[in-house]
Design a protein around this motif. Structure first.
Motif, PDB file in Angstrom:
ATOM      1  N   ALA A  27       5.828   4.027 -15.958  1.00 34.78           N
ATOM      2  CA  ALA A  27       6.233   5.375 -15.530  1.00 34.78           C
ATOM      3  C   ALA A  27       7.369   5.919 -16.395  1.00 34.78           C
ATOM      4  O   ALA A  27       7.912   6.989 -16.106  1.00 34.78           O
ATOM      5  N   ARG A  67       0.831  -1.206   0.000  1.00 34.56           N
ATOM      6  CA  ARG A  67       0.000   0.000   0.000  1.00 34.56           C
ATOM      7  C   ARG A  67       0.871   1.263   0.000  1.00 34.56           C
ATOM      8  O   ARG A  67       0.541   2.250  -0.678  1.00 34.56           O
ATOM      9  N   GLU A  72       2.214   1.712  -3.501  1.00 34.95           N
ATOM     10  CA  GLU A  72       1.160   2.221  -4.383  1.00 34.95           C
ATOM     11  C   GLU A  72       0.910   3.705  -4.146  1.00 34.95           C
ATOM     12  O   GLU A  72       0.730   4.483  -5.098  1.00 34.95           O
ATOM     13  N   TYR A  73       0.930   4.094  -2.889  1.00 37.04           N
ATOM     14  CA  TYR A  73       0.747   5.512  -2.540  1.00 37.04           C
ATOM     15  C   TYR A  73       1.843   6.362  -3.173  1.00 37.04           C
ATOM     16  O   TYR A  73       1.563   7.394  -3.798  1.00 37.04           O
ATOM     17  N   TYR A  74       3.086   5.939  -3.021  1.00 35.69           N
ATOM     18  CA  TYR A  74       4.197   6.701  -3.596  1.00 35.69           C
ATOM     19  C   TYR A  74       4.133   6.714  -5.125  1.00 35.69           C
ATOM     20  O   TYR A  74       4.410   7.742  -5.758  1.00 35.69           O
ATOM     21  N   TYR A  75       3.763   5.584  -5.710  1.00 35.09           N
ATOM     22  CA  TYR A  75       3.703   5.492  -7.172  1.00 35.09           C
ATOM     23  C   TYR A  75       2.677   6.466  -7.736  1.00 35.09           C
ATOM     24  O   TYR A  75       2.946   7.177  -8.708  1.00 35.09           O
ATOM     25  N   LEU A  76       1.511   6.508  -7.122  1.00 33.27           N
ATOM     26  CA  LEU A  76       0.459   7.414  -7.589  1.00 33.27           C
ATOM     27  C   LEU A  76       0.837   8.882  -7.400  1.00 33.27           C
ATOM     28  O   LEU A  76       0.360   9.754  -8.124  1.00 33.27           O
ATOM     29  N   LYS A  77       1.703   9.151  -6.426  1.00 30.37           N
ATOM     30  CA  LYS A  77       2.204  10.511  -6.197  1.00 30.37           C
ATOM     31  C   LYS A  77       3.298  10.882  -7.187  1.00 30.37           C
ATOM     32  O   LYS A  77       3.688  12.049  -7.283  1.00 30.37           O
ATOM     33  N   GLY A  78       3.813   9.888  -7.886  1.00 30.85           N
ATOM     34  CA  GLY A  78       4.935  10.126  -8.779  1.00 30.85           C
ATOM     35  C   GLY A  78       6.277  10.102  -8.070  1.00 30.85           C
ATOM     36  O   GLY A  78       7.299  10.517  -8.615  1.00 30.85           O
ATOM     37  N   ARG A 116       5.544  -1.519 -13.400  1.00 31.00           N
ATOM     38  CA  ARG A 116       5.183  -0.165 -12.968  1.00 31.00           C
ATOM     39  C   ARG A 116       6.222   0.857 -13.433  1.00 31.00           C
ATOM     40  O   ARG A 116       5.886   1.979 -13.821  1.00 31.00           O
TER      41      ARG A 116
END
Length: 206
Positions: free
Chosen positions: A185, A143, A146-152, A181
């Motif tokens: 990106a 989780r 995923e949080y960091y990934y969505l933040k870029g 992922r």
């Protein structure tokens, strides 16, 4: 006894206690190097590791020309160690829970330990869920990633994924997910590291 046995069997003795005192304010060992009265923290273990390593090199225990002193060892260990911000917060919470439990406090008090913690970030919330056993260690790190990934925030995304991979070094799925992922990106050079690792685990056309 330990010193006597070392002399008797000509074994190297590493005086951890003396080293810990030398690295502690006023030579009093405390939370700077210890979690509790018995267990070292990460800084303490780093110090122990360096002392063992230096003793091995000094006595030429490993017969190899490739083994040598490592420059900037602290920085390199920190960069390579699969320990994230989430792990740090989780550790602090677990230590707080430990120190508020028996035998550090009476049994009748420790039975109802409630951790006072103001979760201010998503990572704080995930750590609190983990320490309360609402989610597993792996789910927590997933989780957070995923949080960091969505933040870029690719750097911290990679750190979280690396922590999971270090815990499950033969887990193909998590390596493949990390590579996928990073490709999405457009971090192709970073993705290549995981594609090569995946190929070593299971050679394929991926």
């Amino acid at each position: 006894i330990i010193l006597q046995l070392g002399q008797e069997y000509e074994a190297s003795i590493i005086e951890i206690d003396s080293a810990f005192r030398a690295e502690s304010p006023n030579n009093i060992i405390g939370y700077n190097l210890m979690v509790d009265h018995l267990h070292p923290n990460i800084e303490g273990y780093n110090l122990i590791g360096k002392m063992f390593f230096n003793e091995i090199i000094k006595n030429d225990f490993i017969k190899s020309k490739k083994v040598k002193q490592i420059e900037d060892i602290d920085e390199k260990m920190s960069a390579a160690f699969p320990f994230t911000k989430l792990d740090s917060i989780l550790s602090d919470l677990r230590i707080k829970k430990l120190l508020n439990s028996y035998p550090f406090v009476p049994k009748d008090i420790s039975a109802n330990v409630i951790i006072q913690f103001d979760a201010k970030t998503i990572i704080d919330t995930i750590a609190l869920q983990m320490v309360n056993k609402q989610i597993s260690w792996k789910v927590g790190h997933t989780r957070a990633a995923e949080y960091y990934y969505l933040k870029g925030d690719i750097e911290n995304f990679i750190k979280e994924m690396d922590a999971i991979i270090a815990n499950q070094p033969y887990g193909e799925a998590i390596v493949a997910l990390t590579a996928s992922r990073l490709i999405n990106a457009k971090q192709l050079n970073k993705a290549l590291v995981y594609l090569e690792r995946l190929h070593k685990l299971t050679p394929n056309d991926y």
